[in-house]
Design a protein around this motif. Structure first.
Motif: not given
Lengths: 112, 115
Positions: A15-29, A72-83
């Motif tokens: 039921g929680q919202e999950v936010n996973i952040t990713c860094s990609h400092n050298n991303i190209a145009t 940031t990937l945001s998954l709203p209201r996660v369930s067990l199947s989002d593992t």
């Protein structure tokens, strides 16, 4: 191809919202930012892709700041199947033929 | 559902045998890929193809070879299997969406065990 950095693991509750952040400092145009989900013993599954600002689909939202050095990937209201393991990838511009580098990913564990 | 198939799903074979892992897709995708993944570990790109008669080596050195004679078919061959080849092999395909080929469709994988 730009290198990405994301947390190795995250825990959440149903039921929680999950936010996973990713860094990609050298991303190209011309690079796109793509997220995949992988369950054990299965191939990865495309979740969402974006270039800038915000993208939303029926599964998730992707937030990309103006400098595009992170996302940031945001998954709203996660369930067990989002593992699952979630991969952040950068690259795949058309003249690279879609070549993607999968890193370690983030292992998300959703608890009851 | 993605229409990409891999056979066999599981294969147990003895050292020194020649094996071919099959991958077919019915989506007409021009790009195809082979990845190798050990349990709990990262996926590594071992081969990819831009189209018919095009093959390239990926980022992880592999003793396997591939061919792309038809758009829909991208088999992977090991001439002489060894225990170090024990792994899961995943095939994927993609086509251009806008400026990107990033949406790859994966098959179910072949789990190879070499004794």
């Amino acid at each position: 191809l730009a290198k990405t950095t994301q947390p190795i693991s995250m825990d959440s509750y149903e039921g929680q919202e999950v936010n996973i952040t990713c860094s990609h400092n050298n991303i190209a145009t011309n690079d796109y930012i793509t997220w995949y989900q992988q369950f054990p013993s299965q191939g990865p599954r495309f979740i969402i892709q974006g270039y800038k600002t915000k993208v939303t689909n029926e599964v998730a939202s992707l937030f990309i700041p103006a400098d595009r050095k992170s996302s940031t990937l945001s998954l709203p209201r996660v369930s067990l199947s989002d593992t699952a393991v979630y991969y952040c990838l950068v690259g795949g511009e058309y003249n690279q033929g879609g070549k993607l580098i999968f890193g370690q990913g983030t292992e998300l564990s959703v608890k009851p | 559902e993605a229409d990409i198939y891999q056979t066999p799903r599981y294969l147990v074979i003895g050292t020194g045998k020649k094996i071919t892992l099959e991958c077919s897709q019915t989506m007409g995708h021009d790009k195809m890929y082979w990845y190798q993944q050990d349990p709990g570990m990262e996926l590594h790109l071992i081969h990819y193809s831009y189209g018919v008669n095009s093959t390239e080596k990926g980022d992880l050195s592999s003793e396997s070879t591939v061919s792309r004679i038809r758009t829909e078919h991208f088999p992977l061959t090991l001439e002489s299997a060894r225990p170090s080849h024990t792994s899961q092999y995943l095939c994927a395909s993609s086509t251009k969406t806008g400026q990107s080929y990033n949406e790859q469709f994966f098959g179910p994988g072949t789990r190879l065990t070499v004794l």
